[in-house]
Design an enzyme around this catalytic site. Structure first.
Site, mmCIF file in Angstrom:
data_model
loop_
_atom_site.group_PDB
_atom_site.id
_atom_site.type_symbol
_atom_site.label_atom_id
_atom_site.label_comp_id
_atom_site.label_asym_id
_atom_site.label_seq_id
_atom_site.Cartn_x
_atom_site.Cartn_y
_atom_site.Cartn_z
ATOM 1 N N ARG A 380 -9.127 -11.888 4.369
ATOM 2 C CA ARG A 380 -7.911 -12.119 5.162
ATOM 3 C C ARG A 380 -6.744 -11.240 4.691
ATOM 4 N NH1 ARG A 380 -7.145 -16.336 8.759
ATOM 5 N NH2 ARG A 380 -8.943 -17.711 8.953
ATOM 6 N N GLU A 413 -14.894 -18.216 3.390
ATOM 7 C CA GLU A 413 -14.731 -19.294 4.375
ATOM 8 C C GLU A 413 -16.060 -19.543 5.061
ATOM 9 O OE1 GLU A 413 -11.534 -18.670 7.128
ATOM 10 O OE2 GLU A 413 -10.328 -17.620 5.629
ATOM 11 N N GLU A 424 -9.923 -14.726 16.277
ATOM 12 C CA GLU A 424 -8.885 -14.743 15.248
ATOM 13 C C GLU A 424 -8.834 -13.406 14.517
ATOM 14 O OE1 GLU A 424 -6.948 -17.490 11.759
ATOM 15 O OE2 GLU A 424 -9.100 -17.589 12.082
ATOM 16 N N ASP A 481 -3.834 -9.824 22.659
ATOM 17 C CA ASP A 481 -2.399 -9.921 22.900
ATOM 18 C C ASP A 481 -1.762 -8.564 22.596
ATOM 19 O OD1 ASP A 481 -0.049 -11.150 23.550
ATOM 20 O OD2 ASP A 481 0.338 -11.909 21.541
ATOM 21 N N HIS A 692 -10.392 -26.199 17.904
ATOM 22 C CA HIS A 692 -11.433 -25.220 17.582
ATOM 23 C C HIS A 692 -11.285 -24.103 18.614
ATOM 24 C CE1 HIS A 692 -13.623 -27.450 14.578
ATOM 25 N NE2 HIS A 692 -13.806 -28.485 15.384
ATOM 26 N N CYS A 694 -12.775 -21.399 18.857
ATOM 27 C CA CYS A 694 -14.046 -20.783 19.267
ATOM 28 C C CYS A 694 -14.672 -21.532 20.442
ATOM 29 C CB CYS A 694 -15.028 -20.705 18.103
ATOM 30 S SG CYS A 694 -15.095 -22.191 17.111
#
Length: 726
Positions: A380, A413, A424, A481, A692, A694
């Protein structure tokens, strides 16, 4: 006059029958008078054509000079060579205007057309009549001037037969017809378009189609669609067009080695390069060259057809059976974005499955574990570096891996990537890349758009990564976006930035240059401009640039101001960002170069694919939402939930969408296509709702009151980042 006086139109009906049912006679009728050749023309004219022309003269005389003057000579353009036809369009229009008011004449036209067309179809298919005599096109020009063609009498038999004959014309003839129509003006082109659209809609709603009986096999719909294409290109030619300003495509060097696809006999599915429509090639004009067509592109979409076309079958015809089967993707203007995106979806999925098969085959041969996915493992806090290194390595070593389904894993993760982790990942990459502090892109507070920073210190690989991410998002059906002006998508599709594009990307500069072009005073003295311009670099320092050699010595005058505007535009939109944009486009093409994207979609539709729609219809979302864990649409909390959502302002609705789905835009086709799930997450509590992304799933506790629901929901959507609060 003679028939009117007698009240008996049988003589007129016989003449219409003789002339309009014979290709030979109709081809020689309504000829333009050529000076000094009237006698010769008379000697070779068939007697009934002669009679008919006398009839046409009588009717035009009876109509009087004022009516004739009301029909401008717009169809005849002496300087426009390909449009040079021997038909006197004005005479044809006068005759139709006079005769179509008589019921008996109308019936005679219908019957004559039914008799005429089967022979024409055979002539065109087997006898090459147009190549022998280009005047054969006159028949189509004359018949299509009939303004009643879209009425019910024609729709059953006459018009379908006529369209089938017209679709058999060679592409050179269709191009001539399209060029001729483009000189006619809006009412005529619109009438042609509406005639063919009416026939398609009438035929589609009159029949039932299924997987056995496909609309692709309906000869009438197929022929009318091919005829509509002629009107589509006429509308483009008659509007504002820019055939210049094209980006040079870098050709991939052809390899002599057989690919594995070819060895497996799959090369038809993976043909290199985009197709070119034969009519497009003949006209030397592409839909992307259109700045503004005469008739909006949307008017050529036929919604009835879009409802019945089966895109999985149509895709196979488009890719594999193009010679024997008709695919509506060969006429993409008739399809809406939703239908076209289904075609793209099948193309992407088939490539993904194919790459998986090849991977399995390689691993059997080489004894390695197959990896059917494009796996990205990233940290990340180092997301750009990790993604860049991994994607750069893949694009150099085995670019076809980019066509596998994306599978993202964040280090440390747990979680299976069902689409949400990828979403994400895209979000975090873009957030970092578009951060103004990095300096790759500049942000305009007024337009809320990003543009390439011409003085960026970042290397090209970073821009290639942005292009790759855009391509991967299309490939993996993910909405991003991103906020680019339309010129970015036009450039990706092969056009260069031009003056009009500045209105979107640099509106203040556009207005200044527009005022310069329109200025009526003394440009040199009043404006005091030279061919040297100034802009600021990354650190806010002014940078001078000469648009021409020794530009600072060259004043801008009334005579050279257009050149100044052209050079300024070329510099801002193309030259100054050439290095950055080239790298960006390279990344985009690595993923999309073999897909039908460029062939099927216009730039504004590509933006819709990448960014989704800004239009949010929460009513549609409510209708398609599913419930789980004990909730139903009749549960009190669900009723309270939707009342709360509908009461939100635009910004809060976007935040809710971002929280639940990972993006604040609707997919192609609107929010109704989203398939959101609201699941029960325990009884009344102070915990916040979670999501969630996903699964587009909202986990909602059963709060005790509507007020508490609103307060908890607002808190969750305002402060959440990543996977809700999970």
């Amino acid at each position: 006059i003679f028939c009117e006086e007698k009240g008996d139109y049988s003589a007129l009906v016989r003449i219409i029958g003789r002339v309009f049912s014979s290709a030979e006679v109709l081809m020689k009728s309504f000829r333009k008078d050529e000076p000094n050749t009237a006698e010769n023309h008379d000697s070779c004219k068939p007697p009934d054509a002669d009679k008919h022309e006398k009839q046409s003269e009588q009717t035009s005389e009876k109509m009087g000079a004022s009516s004739a003057a009301a029909l401008p000579d717009e169809g005849v353009n002496e300087t426009f060579d390909p449009c040079e036809v021997t038909v006197d369009i004005c005479a044809v229009r006068r005759v139709y205007d006079r005769l179509l008011t008589i019921d008996q004449a109308e019936a005679a036209f219908v019957n004559a057309l039914i008799y005429l067309t089967p022979n024409m179809e055979l002539d065109l298919e087997y006898l090459d009549v147009y190549e022998t005599n280009p005047d054969y096109l006159n028949i189509f020009i004359i018949v299509l001037e009939n303004s009643n063609l879209h009425s019910p009498e024609y729709l059953e038999v006459a018009l379908p037969q006529f369209c089938k004959a017209m679709s058999k014309l060679p592409v050179t003839a269709l191009a001539r017809l399209s060029k001729l129509w483009s000189t006619y003006g809006l009412p005529h082109i619109r009438r042609m378009m509406e005639t063919f659209q009416q026939l398609i809609t009438f035929t589609v709603v009159s029949n039932e189609y299924d997987s056995e009986n496909l609309v692709n096999d309906d000869e009438t719909v197929v022929a009318a669609t091919q005829c509509l294409k002629v009107a589509f290109y006429a509308s483009i030619q008659a509007g504002d067009v820019d055939v210049e300003h094209n980006e040079e495509d870098e050709e991939d060097p052809e390899s002599d080695e057989l690919t594995l696809h070819e060895l497996l006999g799959e090369e038809r599915l993976y043909m290199k390069g985009p197709r070119v429509d034969p009519l497009e090639r003949e006209l030397g004009l592409r839909p992307i060259d259109s700045i503004k067509p005469l008739i909006p592109f949307e008017d050529f979409v036929n919604e009835s057809l879009n409802e019945v076309v089966e895109m999985d079958k149509d895709f196979t015809f488009f890719k594999v059976n193009a010679e024997t089967k008709f695919s509506f993707q060969s006429c993409p203007f008739i399809l809406n974005v939703i239908t076209k995106s289904q075609g793209l979806y099948y193309d992407n999925r088939i490539r993904m499955y194919s790459e998986r098969r090849l991977t399995a085959l390689y691993s059997m041969v080489q004894g390695q574990q197959p990896n059917p996915y494009l796996k990205l493992k990233v940290r990340r806090d180092h997301i750009i570096d990790d993604a860049l290194v991994r994607l750069e390595m893949i694009s150099m070593e085995n670019p076809s891996d980019l066509k596998k389904q994306l599978f993202v894993e964040f280090e440390g993760e747990q979680g299976v990537d069902e689409g949400g982790v990828s979403k994400e990942f895209f979000q975090l990459v873009l957030e970092e890349i578009f951060n103004p502090d990095i300096g790759m892109f500049t942000y305009d507070d007024n337009t809320k758009l990003f543009w390439f920073n011409s003085s960026s210190l970042e290397n090209e690989a970073q821009y290639t990564l942005v292009g790759l991410v855009l391509g991967l998002a299309i490939y993996n059906n993910c909405i991003l976006d991103v906020h680019f002006p339309m010129v970015v998508y036009r450039k990706l599709m092969g056009k260069k930035g031009a003056f009009l594009d500045l209105s979107d990307s640099h509106p203040a500069l556009y207005q200044s240059l527009k005022q310069l072009l329109e200025y009526t005073g003394n440009v040199e003295k009043d404006m005091m401009l030279t061919f040297q311009i100034s802009h600021t670099d990354l650190f806010g320092n002014p940078v001078l640039y000469d648009l021409k050699e020794q530009g600072d010595q060259m004043p801008v005058t009334k005579e050279n101001r257009q050149e100044f505007v052209d050079l300024y535009t070329e510099y801002i939109l193309n030259k100054s960002v050439e290095r950055q944009f080239k790298a960006f486009k390279k990344g985009f093409l690595i993923v999309t170069n073999e897909s039908p994207l460029k062939y099927l979609f216009r730039p504004e539709e590509v933006e819709l694919l990448i960014c989704g729609s800004r239009k949010l219809d929460f009513e549609a979302l409510e209708k398609t939402t599913e419930y789980d864990g004990g909730y139903s649409k009749d549960s009190q909390i669900i009723k309270d939930f939707w009342e709360t959502i509908h009461s939100f302002g635009e910004e809060q609705k976007r935040l809710f969408l971002q929280f639940t789905t990972g993006t604040d835009r609707a997919p192609v086709g609107g929010l109704g296509k989203l398939k959101m799930i609201i699941a029960k997450n325990g009884s009344d509590t102070d915990r916040l709702p979670t999501s969630h992304t996903c699964f587009n799933a909202l986990l909602l506790p059963e709060y005790s009151s509507k007020e508490k629901l609103k307060e908890r929901l607002l808190k969750a959507i305002t402060y959440a980042k990543g996977f809700g609060m999970l």
